[in-house]
Scaffold this motif. Structure first.
Motif, mmCIF file in Angstrom:
data_model
loop_
_atom_site.group_PDB
_atom_site.id
_atom_site.type_symbol
_atom_site.label_atom_id
_atom_site.label_comp_id
_atom_site.label_asym_id
_atom_site.label_seq_id
_atom_site.Cartn_x
_atom_site.Cartn_y
_atom_site.Cartn_z
ATOM 1 N N UNK A 3 24.126 34.080 -18.795
ATOM 2 C CA UNK A 3 25.423 33.850 -19.409
ATOM 3 C C UNK A 3 26.504 33.827 -18.338
ATOM 4 N N UNK A 4 27.517 32.995 -18.547
ATOM 5 C CA UNK A 4 28.592 32.846 -17.569
ATOM 6 C C UNK A 4 29.315 34.168 -17.339
ATOM 7 N N UNK A 5 29.615 34.430 -16.089
ATOM 8 C CA UNK A 5 30.308 35.669 -15.724
ATOM 9 C C UNK A 5 31.143 35.408 -14.484
ATOM 10 N N UNK A 6 32.186 36.197 -14.288
ATOM 11 C CA UNK A 6 33.032 36.028 -13.111
ATOM 12 C C UNK A 6 32.294 36.496 -11.865
ATOM 13 N N UNK A 7 32.694 35.968 -10.719
ATOM 14 C CA UNK A 7 31.974 36.218 -9.477
ATOM 15 C C UNK A 7 32.074 37.662 -9.012
ATOM 16 N N UNK A 8 33.141 38.381 -9.412
ATOM 17 C CA UNK A 8 33.310 39.767 -8.950
ATOM 18 C C UNK A 8 32.882 40.792 -9.998
ATOM 19 N N UNK A 9 32.300 40.347 -11.082
ATOM 20 C CA UNK A 9 31.865 41.250 -12.144
ATOM 21 C C UNK A 9 30.461 41.757 -11.845
ATOM 22 N N UNK A 10 30.203 43.065 -11.998
ATOM 23 C CA UNK A 10 28.841 43.563 -11.786
ATOM 24 C C UNK A 10 27.858 42.875 -12.726
ATOM 25 N N UNK A 11 26.645 42.734 -12.254
ATOM 26 C CA UNK A 11 25.590 42.128 -13.065
ATOM 27 C C UNK A 11 25.127 43.156 -14.098
#
Length: 384
Positions: A3-11
């Motif tokens: 799912x799409x997520x921001x680049x600085x968000x933890x996985x």
């Protein structure tokens, strides 16, 4: 697909365990993820597939596993009932946590059930210990392995044979990564903490006198314990062999039920076999370190004995871990009396197979998995 997520968000990862072998595999993974909390938000889900409160507490404490964030409390039941209950109870967890990844380990019903739910909800599935094959579809675990690997987006394998199996089954090579064995990560990191075998033997064999050389015996698979005649045959043989070398037998709850039903428990208790309740990880590790040999139908013990250099006789007709035979200390003997006797005597006279530790079984598999997950997630984010 993640799912799409921001680049600085933890996985965000939901890590699933359901049975005792899963605890051993998840320990180094949770440690690797939580050491990098700025990059991973890892939550632990315990399905309760195999649940013994005392044993669960002992394993979580000994292996430094954090308490589960969610306990589904499924319990026992037939394969269909158990798988269905896990799916029903796991779906709301996905809805609440909204993970980027669901990580499953091994081949128990929890593995497949949670992979199915994640796949249908378009959440990426990661399978640790992928590609192992016994080529015996009478084993429920084989069905779980095959189907989970077809659903998975990332497949982490312990050995080259597993990679070849996946490629032969049509899994894209880009999804497959040979990383080593997380069970061996746990073994290496806890080896110095193992409970000395003398302490465990003194506790479980009180009144028997000193025990010098010994072997370890475990049985729990349906092929070993479900047929009363097969079980009777094995008990008679192991009682006889224990006169040559004392055998320590921690009895799985399922096996205990079968022994009682077949009227074999008293025979075992009156023999030279040291019958014990299930043991914690550190107690079993201490016993294996000092054992002359291990006799088992467990997949995990085949791997652990290979890593420890301890001869292993596998009471099955096949193994999904062929590297333990080709490179390690394992010999597959089935339930054939002549083969078991021959290999047992060979160990006593020659020391048996010593083998070598397979490539990448070096204690760093979990770290490799963490690195590959982050690299994969970065590519997914760029492609979104």
């Amino acid at each position: 697909m993640m799912k799409t997520t921001s680049s600085n968000e933890p996985l965000r990862i939901l890590c699933v365990v359901g049975a005792r072998p899963n605890f051993i595999k998840i320990s180094p993974l949770m440690r690797a993820f939580r050491a990098r909390a700025d990059e991973f938000d890892a939550r632990l889900v315990h399905t309760g597939q195999h649940f013994d409160a005392a044993m669960k507490a002992a394993f979580f404490q000994q292996l430094n596993i954090p308490e589960p964030d969610v306990d589904l409390g499924v319990g026992g039941g037939s394969h269909a009932v158990q798988t269905a209950q896990i799916m029903l109870r796991f779906e709301p967890v996905i809805d609440e946590f909204s993970p980027h990844v669901v990580l499953v380990v091994g081949d128990v019903n929890s593995t497949l059930a949670c992979a199915l739910v994640a796949g249908k909800k378009q959440v990426a599935v990661v399978h640790v210990e992928a590609g192992l094959r016994s080529f015996d579809r009478a084993m429920p675990e084989e069905i779980n392995r095959l189907l989970t690997d077809q659903i998975a987006d990332l497949l982490f394998t312990t050995e080259r044979d597993a990679v070849d199996n996946l490629l032969r089954e049509g899994v894209a090579e880009a999804k497959i990564h040979e990383v080593g064995n997380v069970m061996i990560d746990t073994l290496i990191s806890h080896r110095t903490d193992a409970v000395p075998s003398a302490d465990t033997l003194q506790r479980i064999a009180a009144g028997r006198g000193a025990i010098g050389r010994f072997g370890v015996l475990t049985l729990h698979r349906p092929s070993s314990v479900d047929d009363p005649e097969t079980l009777k045959h094995l008990v008679r043989l192991f009682v006889e062999l224990s006169e040559k070398l004392p055998l320590v037998f921690p009895v799985h709850p399922r096996t205990h039920q079968r022994l009682q039903a077949a009227g074999l428990l008293e025979q075992l208790l009156a023999s030279g076999i040291v019958v014990a309740e299930p043991l914690g990880y550190l107690e079993m590790l201490g016993l294996m370190l000092d054992a002359e040999l291990v006799i088992t139908d467990s997949g995990g013990l085949q791997e652990e004995t290979t890593a420890l250099g301890v001869p292993c006789l596998t009471i099955r007709e096949n193994t999904e871990r062929p590297i333990t035979v080709s490179e390690g200390t394992n010999t597959v003997v089935g339930v054939d009396e002549a083969a078991i006797r021959t290999e047992f005597d060979r160990v006593l006279t020659t020391g048996g197979k010593r083998g070598r530790v397979p490539a990448l079984w070096d204690g760093n598999a979990a770290g490799r998995i963490a690195d590959i997950l982050l690299e994969w997630a970065s590519k997914q984010r760029k492609a979104a």
